[in-house]
Design a protein around this motif. Structure first.
Motif, PDB file in Angstrom:
ATOM      1  N   LEU A   1     -23.978  27.580 -10.527  1.00 12.22           N
ATOM      2  CA  LEU A   1     -23.196  27.984 -11.696  1.00 12.22           C
ATOM      3  C   LEU A   1     -22.937  29.485 -11.675  1.00 12.22           C
ATOM      4  O   LEU A   1     -21.828  29.934 -11.971  1.00 12.22           O
ATOM      5  CB  LEU A   1     -23.916  27.602 -12.986  1.00 12.22           C
ATOM      6  N   ALA A   2     -23.949  30.277 -11.318  1.00 13.93           N
ATOM      7  CA  ALA A   2     -23.788  31.733 -11.284  1.00 13.93           C
ATOM      8  C   ALA A   2     -22.687  32.133 -10.314  1.00 13.93           C
ATOM      9  O   ALA A   2     -21.847  32.980 -10.625  1.00 13.93           O
ATOM     10  CB  ALA A   2     -25.107  32.401 -10.904  1.00 13.93           C
ATOM     11  N   ARG A   3     -22.662  31.519  -9.142  1.00  8.92           N
ATOM     12  CA  ARG A   3     -21.631  31.850  -8.151  1.00  8.92           C
ATOM     13  C   ARG A   3     -20.250  31.365  -8.586  1.00  8.92           C
ATOM     14  O   ARG A   3     -19.250  32.051  -8.391  1.00  8.92           O
ATOM     15  CB  ARG A   3     -21.997  31.260  -6.794  1.00  8.92           C
ATOM     16  N   ARG A   4     -20.210  30.186  -9.182  1.00  4.90           N
ATOM     17  CA  ARG A   4     -18.928  29.605  -9.594  1.00  4.90           C
ATOM     18  C   ARG A   4     -18.285  30.403 -10.724  1.00  4.90           C
ATOM     19  O   ARG A   4     -17.080  30.629 -10.727  1.00  4.90           O
ATOM     20  CB  ARG A   4     -19.142  28.145  -9.993  1.00  4.90           C
ATOM     21  N   HIS A   5     -19.083  30.848 -11.700  1.00  2.64           N
ATOM     22  CA  HIS A   5     -18.506  31.499 -12.878  1.00  2.64           C
ATOM     23  C   HIS A   5     -18.513  33.021 -12.835  1.00  2.64           C
ATOM     24  O   HIS A   5     -17.726  33.655 -13.535  1.00  2.64           O
ATOM     25  CB  HIS A   5     -19.222  31.023 -14.140  1.00  2.64           C
ATOM     26  N   PHE A   6     -19.403  33.606 -12.020  1.00  3.49           N
ATOM     27  CA  PHE A   6     -19.511  35.061 -12.012  1.00  3.49           C
ATOM     28  C   PHE A   6     -19.252  35.669 -10.642  1.00  3.49           C
ATOM     29  O   PHE A   6     -19.400  36.865 -10.465  1.00  3.49           O
ATOM     30  CB  PHE A   6     -20.891  35.488 -12.523  1.00  3.49           C
ATOM     31  N   GLY A   7     -18.890  34.854  -9.659  1.00  5.32           N
ATOM     32  CA  GLY A   7     -18.569  35.357  -8.337  1.00  5.32           C
ATOM     33  C   GLY A   7     -19.781  35.464  -7.432  1.00  5.32           C
ATOM     34  O   GLY A   7     -19.766  35.007  -6.311  1.00  5.32           O
ATOM     35  N   GLU A   8     -20.832  36.071  -7.908  1.00  2.19           N
ATOM     36  CA  GLU A   8     -22.081  36.144  -7.158  1.00  2.19           C
ATOM     37  C   GLU A   8     -23.227  36.069  -8.161  1.00  2.19           C
ATOM     38  O   GLU A   8     -23.078  36.410  -9.332  1.00  2.19           O
ATOM     39  CB  GLU A   8     -22.170  37.406  -6.317  1.00  2.19           C
ATOM     40  N   ALA A   9     -24.368  35.624  -7.678  1.00  2.09           N
ATOM     41  CA  ALA A   9     -25.496  35.355  -8.569  1.00  2.09           C
ATOM     42  C   ALA A   9     -25.959  36.592  -9.320  1.00  2.09           C
ATOM     43  O   ALA A   9     -26.249  36.533 -10.511  1.00  2.09           O
ATOM     44  CB  ALA A   9     -26.641  34.737  -7.776  1.00  2.09           C
ATOM     45  N   ALA A  10     -26.011  37.733  -8.654  1.00  7.05           N
ATOM     46  CA  ALA A  10     -26.525  38.954  -9.283  1.00  7.05           C
ATOM     47  C   ALA A  10     -25.666  39.390 -10.469  1.00  7.05           C
ATOM     48  O   ALA A  10     -26.180  39.973 -11.424  1.00  7.05           O
ATOM     49  CB  ALA A  10     -26.622  40.070  -8.259  1.00  7.05           C
ATOM     50  N   ARG A  11     -24.380  39.098 -10.436  1.00  3.05           N
ATOM     51  CA  ARG A  11     -23.487  39.503 -11.525  1.00  3.05           C
ATOM     52  C   ARG A  11     -23.686  38.657 -12.778  1.00  3.05           C
ATOM     53  O   ARG A  11     -23.218  39.022 -13.852  1.00  3.05           O
ATOM     54  CB  ARG A  11     -22.043  39.448 -11.063  1.00  3.05           C
ATOM     55  N   ALA A  12     -24.374  37.530 -12.667  1.00  3.09           N
ATOM     56  CA  ALA A  12     -24.601  36.664 -13.826  1.00  3.09           C
ATOM     57  C   ALA A  12     -25.613  37.258 -14.803  1.00  3.09           C
ATOM     58  O   ALA A  12     -25.534  37.015 -16.008  1.00  3.09           O
ATOM     59  CB  ALA A  12     -25.073  35.292 -13.366  1.00  3.09           C
ATOM     60  N   LEU A  13     -26.578  38.041 -14.284  1.00  2.00           N
ATOM     61  CA  LEU A  13     -27.622  38.600 -15.148  1.00  2.00           C
ATOM     62  C   LEU A  13     -27.022  39.473 -16.238  1.00  2.00           C
ATOM     63  O   LEU A  13     -26.197  40.340 -15.978  1.00  2.00           O
ATOM     64  CB  LEU A  13     -28.626  39.404 -14.329  1.00  2.00           C
ATOM     65  N   GLY A  14     -27.450  39.219 -17.473  1.00  2.00           N
ATOM     66  CA  GLY A  14     -26.970  39.993 -18.609  1.00  2.00           C
ATOM     67  C   GLY A  14     -25.665  39.496 -19.195  1.00  2.00           C
ATOM     68  O   GLY A  14     -25.256  39.948 -20.269  1.00  2.00           O
ATOM     69  N   GLN A  15     -24.991  38.578 -18.499  1.00  2.00           N
ATOM     70  CA  GLN A  15     -23.731  38.043 -19.005  1.00  2.00           C
ATOM     71  C   GLN A  15     -23.997  37.060 -20.152  1.00  2.00           C
ATOM     72  O   GLN A  15     -25.087  36.506 -20.271  1.00  2.00           O
ATOM     73  CB  GLN A  15     -22.960  37.318 -17.900  1.00  2.00           C
TER      74      GLN A  15
END
Length: 168
Positions: free
Chosen positions: A31-45
């Motif tokens: 889900l993190a990769r699908r919606h935020f491009g990469e997993a690290a960018r999901a944190l804090g979203q």
């Protein structure tokens, strides 16, 4: 219960399952990769669910597999009030760990007793409800165990043929 920790970020904060706490979520790597491009960018979203906005505080490892293929995890205490109200919930899955010394048979008996009691108390919603307690492996593999062993045997046979050809 499962003994896992997020690959990125952290687990839920203590008290995060209370109504006054800031809403937190842990998401799957997929889900993190699908919606935020990469997993690290999901944190804090922030992600919006039925009950409101949740802040992503952790991302699970790509190797973590949930039998129900869940992508978003929230503290269970936030849903207890909703679950206490009667109504159609569809399928509900619970993952639990047996207490030391407990047997699966004993756990099945206790779960069945609770289901029977609920069927007596709420016959309109629980009379046709079934319960099951399965080992985690059975939840993942199900009735496919013989097919998986056959596949394993076939792979070993092909590997044996390949080794014989290399030796030749």
């Amino acid at each position: 219960t499962l003994g896992i920790t997020p690959r990125l970020g952290r687990m839920f904060s203590p008290g995060s399952d209370t109504a006054s706490a800031k809403r937190e979520a842990i998401v799957s790597d997929k889900l993190a990769r699908r919606h935020f491009g990469e997993a690290a960018r999901a944190l804090g979203q922030t992600i919006n669910l039925d009950a409101g906005a949740y802040t992503v505080v952790g991302v699970l490892s790509p190797s973590f597999r949930d039998p129900d293929q869940t992508d978003i995890y929230i503290p269970s205490g936030l849903r207890l009030k909703d679950n206490a109200e009667r109504g159609d919930r569809g399928d509900t899955s619970v993952i639990a760990r047996l207490a030391p010394g407990a047997t699966l048979t004993a756990a099945r008996d206790r779960i069945a007793a609770v289901a029977q009691r609920l069927a007596r108390i709420y016959p309109e919603t629980n009379s046709d409800v079934g319960v099951a307690a399965l080992p985690m492996r059975a939840a993942f593999v199900g009735d496919d165990t013989p097919m998986l062993w056959l596949l394993f045997d076939a792979v070993c046979l092909v590997l044996l043929i390949a080794c014989a050809n290399v030796c030749n």
